[in-house]
Design a protein around this motif. Structure first.
Motif, short mmCIF file in Angstrom:
data_model
loop_
_atom_site.label_atom_id
_atom_site.label_comp_id
_atom_site.label_asym_id
_atom_site.label_seq_id
_atom_site.Cartn_x
_atom_site.Cartn_y
_atom_site.Cartn_z
N GLU A 4 0.89 -1.18 0.00
CA GLU A 4 0.03 -0.02 -0.13
C GLU A 4 0.94 1.27 0.01
OE1 GLU A 4 -2.01 -3.33 0.95
OE2 GLU A 4 -0.33 -2.50 2.13
N ASN A 5 1.96 1.09 0.66
CA ASN A 5 2.91 2.53 0.75
C ASN A 5 3.94 2.54 -0.01
OD1 ASN A 5 1.25 3.35 2.80
ND2 ASN A 5 2.51 1.97 4.70
N VAL A 6 4.36 1.42 -0.99
CA VAL A 6 5.56 1.53 -1.88
C VAL A 6 5.66 2.56 -2.73
CG1 VAL A 6 4.94 -0.29 -3.30
CG2 VAL A 6 7.29 -0.17 -2.83
N ASP A 7 4.52 2.72 -3.45
CA ASP A 7 4.46 3.86 -4.25
C ASP A 7 4.99 5.15 -3.86
OD1 ASP A 7 3.28 6.09 -5.83
OD2 ASP A 7 2.15 4.38 -7.03
N ASN A 8 4.42 5.48 -2.63
CA ASN A 8 4.89 6.77 -2.13
C ASN A 8 6.26 6.61 -1.82
OD1 ASN A 8 4.25 9.62 -0.87
ND2 ASN A 8 4.96 8.51 0.87
N ASP B 121 16.32 -4.38 -15.32
CA ASP B 121 17.31 -3.33 -15.67
C ASP B 121 16.84 -2.10 -14.83
OD1 ASP B 121 19.00 -4.79 -17.40
OD2 ASP B 121 18.25 -3.53 -19.36
N GLY B 122 17.80 -1.15 -14.68
CA GLY B 122 17.28 0.05 -14.14
C GLY B 122 16.33 0.79 -14.98
N GLN B 123 15.53 1.63 -14.52
CA GLN B 123 14.51 2.43 -14.99
C GLN B 123 14.38 3.62 -14.62
OE1 GLN B 123 12.41 0.30 -17.20
NE2 GLN B 123 13.83 -1.21 -16.90
N ALA B 124 14.30 4.75 -15.90
CA ALA B 124 14.04 6.10 -15.35
C ALA B 124 12.54 6.53 -14.87
CB ALA B 124 14.23 6.89 -16.59
N ASP B 125 11.50 5.60 -15.30
CA ASP B 125 10.21 5.96 -15.17
C ASP B 125 10.01 5.03 -13.84
OD1 ASP B 125 7.66 6.20 -15.09
OD2 ASP B 125 7.12 5.55 -17.06
N PRO B 126 9.38 5.97 -12.76
CA PRO B 126 9.13 5.22 -11.53
C PRO B 126 7.82 4.31 -11.88
CG PRO B 126 8.51 7.47 -11.59
CD PRO B 126 9.17 7.27 -12.48
N GLU B 127 6.69 4.48 -12.85
CA GLU B 127 5.73 3.71 -12.96
C GLU B 127 6.21 2.45 -13.55
OE1 GLU B 127 2.57 4.28 -12.57
OE2 GLU B 127 2.60 6.09 -11.95
N ARG B 128 7.24 2.25 -13.99
CA ARG B 128 7.95 0.83 -14.56
C ARG B 128 8.56 0.06 -13.42
NH1 ARG B 128 9.39 0.02 -20.48
NH2 ARG B 128 8.35 1.45 -21.47
N VAL B 129 9.12 0.93 -12.31
CA VAL B 129 9.69 0.30 -11.37
C VAL B 129 8.51 -0.31 -10.45
CG1 VAL B 129 10.89 0.71 -9.01
CG2 VAL B 129 11.64 1.86 -11.18
N LEU B 130 7.44 0.61 -10.33
CA LEU B 130 6.12 0.01 -9.24
C LEU B 130 5.79 -1.13 -10.38
CD1 LEU B 130 5.21 3.61 -8.38
CD2 LEU B 130 5.90 1.92 -6.75
N ALA B 131 5.46 -1.33 -11.49
CA ALA B 131 4.85 -2.28 -11.98
C ALA B 131 5.62 -3.76 -11.88
CB ALA B 131 4.92 -2.19 -13.60
N PHE B 132 7.02 -3.57 -11.67
CA PHE B 132 7.84 -4.81 -11.55
C PHE B 132 7.68 -5.00 -9.95
CE2 PHE B 132 10.09 -3.64 -15.22
CZ PHE B 132 10.02 -4.45 -15.99
N VAL B 133 7.70 -4.10 -9.06
CA VAL B 133 7.43 -4.33 -7.64
C VAL B 133 6.01 -4.84 -7.41
CG1 VAL B 133 6.96 -3.13 -5.49
CG2 VAL B 133 8.95 -2.47 -7.08
N GLU B 134 5.03 -4.43 -8.01
CA GLU B 134 3.57 -5.00 -8.16
C GLU B 134 3.56 -6.66 -8.42
OE1 GLU B 134 -0.82 -4.03 -9.85
OE2 GLU B 134 0.89 -4.28 -11.33
N TYR B 135 4.34 -6.93 -9.47
CA TYR B 135 4.34 -8.21 -10.14
C TYR B 135 5.23 -9.12 -9.33
CZ TYR B 135 5.51 -12.07 -13.21
OH TYR B 135 5.44 -13.37 -13.84
#
Length: 356
Positions: free
Chosen positions: A70-74, A242-256
């Motif tokens: 719930e808090n990882v996005d922030n 791989d490292g990502q510039a876009d936080p939305e991509r980071v959060l997609a990998f975290v979610e998955y």
């Protein structure tokens, strides 16, 4: 001797996110800056004890606090914003990719930290050229044997993550023809790539102990496999993207990653035996991911034919109730984006596109 313990596996579903970034100059090109950012100035409070450097003085790592889904996005966004602010106040920028196209390893400075000097002395050429930056996701597991079983079984899914995250076509200023050259550069180091499977936490802990006691590694943190049970944090740590510039991509990998680990723990608790794939099969799938990215297909988990990345992503989104990796697949890949920007607008625009 710094070894972990089965007693550290106490919390189910907690999250931690580590990201590696490039410190860049006014041109957007990697430059030595970690001395100033890590040692010589005080970072914002959220980065206290959560900021470190890597082998090269142009690569810096952040860690979120231990957090929840719930808090990882922030948390991810706050840590990134604090890093950009801290770097900017010291005359630097921050960029993200699996490899930076402007990073020339022969020209970059190494950190003086004894740990990295020892690695350079022991590993030599493969470590000297290791200008990589990745995304690591920790998911808490409350049973050590379950964590080992999950780490075994999650291996088949790692090439899927790599193909989706592929964001490093350039190395040392050269177009490698790969989608993730980072994965190939990094696995030249010892104790990297796909690990073998382990029967139990006891067997894994014995392997850690043996490697340290026999001088193969200086500490358990030098087991750099694509996934590992983290015996210090009590997590399964996925180290593939791989490292990502876009936080939305980071959060997609975290979610998955979180959904996948939770699902595998439930399968373990239900008594599934698992696939226990041979490393050779997994290496083949990983090669396909690093070479073809979004166009990859993989040998199926049951080894009966192939399955496309598109089919895997659709299936995973449906069965796990996630959406982020679907959005990534539907869009332009990181590697494709880099090549397009470079071809259409040139190198300077490419460097600018990687800035946070």
């Amino acid at each position: 001797m710094d070894l972990g313990s089965a007693e550290n596996f106490t919390e189910m579903g907690s999250l931690g996110v580590e990201e590696e970034f490039f410190v860049v100059d006014e041109r957007g090109v990697p430059t030595a800056g970690t001395d100033e950012l890590v040692y010589e100035t005080d970072p914002p409070n959220i980065l206290d004890d959560r900021l470190d450097h890597e082998l090269f003085k142009c690569v810096i790592e952040t860690q979120t606090p231990k957090t929840t889904l719930e808090n990882v996005d922030n948390d991810v966004r706050e840590v990134r914003e604090a890093l950009v602010e801290h770097a900017g106040s010291n005359g630097f920028g921050i960029a993200a990719a699996g490899l930076h196209p402007g990073a020339k390893w022969r020209e970059l400075k190494h950190a003086e930290k004894e740990r990295y000097r020892a690695q350079l002395d022991r590993i030599q050429f493969p470590q000297h050229r290791n200008t990589t930056a990745g995304l690591h996701v920790h998911v808490g597991v409350d049973d050590a044997d379950a964590a080992v079983w999950v780490a075994n079984e999650v291996r088949w899914y790692l090439p899927v993550m790599l193909a989706l995250s592929a964001n490093s076509p350039y190395w040392d200023g050269y177009d490698t023809g790969l989608q993730s050259a980072r994965a190939k550069i990094f696995e030249a180091l010892p104790n990297t790539g796909m690990p073998s499977d382990f029967d139990s936490f006891e067997e894994f802990a014995e392997f850690e102990r043996m490697m340290v006691e026999n001088g193969s590694i200086n500490d358990r943190g030098e087991l750099w496999y694509d996934v590992r049970p983290h015996s210090g944090h009590g997590t399964v740590e996925v180290r593939t993207p791989d490292g990502q510039a876009d936080p939305e991509r980071v959060l997609a990998f975290v979610e998955y990653t979180h959904a996948l680990i939770i699902d595998l723990v439930e399968r373990y608790e239900d008594g599934e035996t698992g696939y226990r794939h041979r490393r050779e099969l997994l290496d083949e799938n990983k090669w396909r991911a690093m070479r073809y990215g979004h166009e990859a297909s993989f040998i199926r988990r049951d080894r009966d034919g192939e399955i496309s990345l598109a089919e895997v992503v659709g299936r995973e989104c449906d069965r796990l109730g996630v959406s982020g990796i679907g959005d990534i697949f539907d869009g332009e890949s990181g590697a494709e984006h880099q090549r397009r920007i470079c071809n259409e607008d040139g190198f300077e625009a490419l460097c600018e596109s990687l800035l946070l």
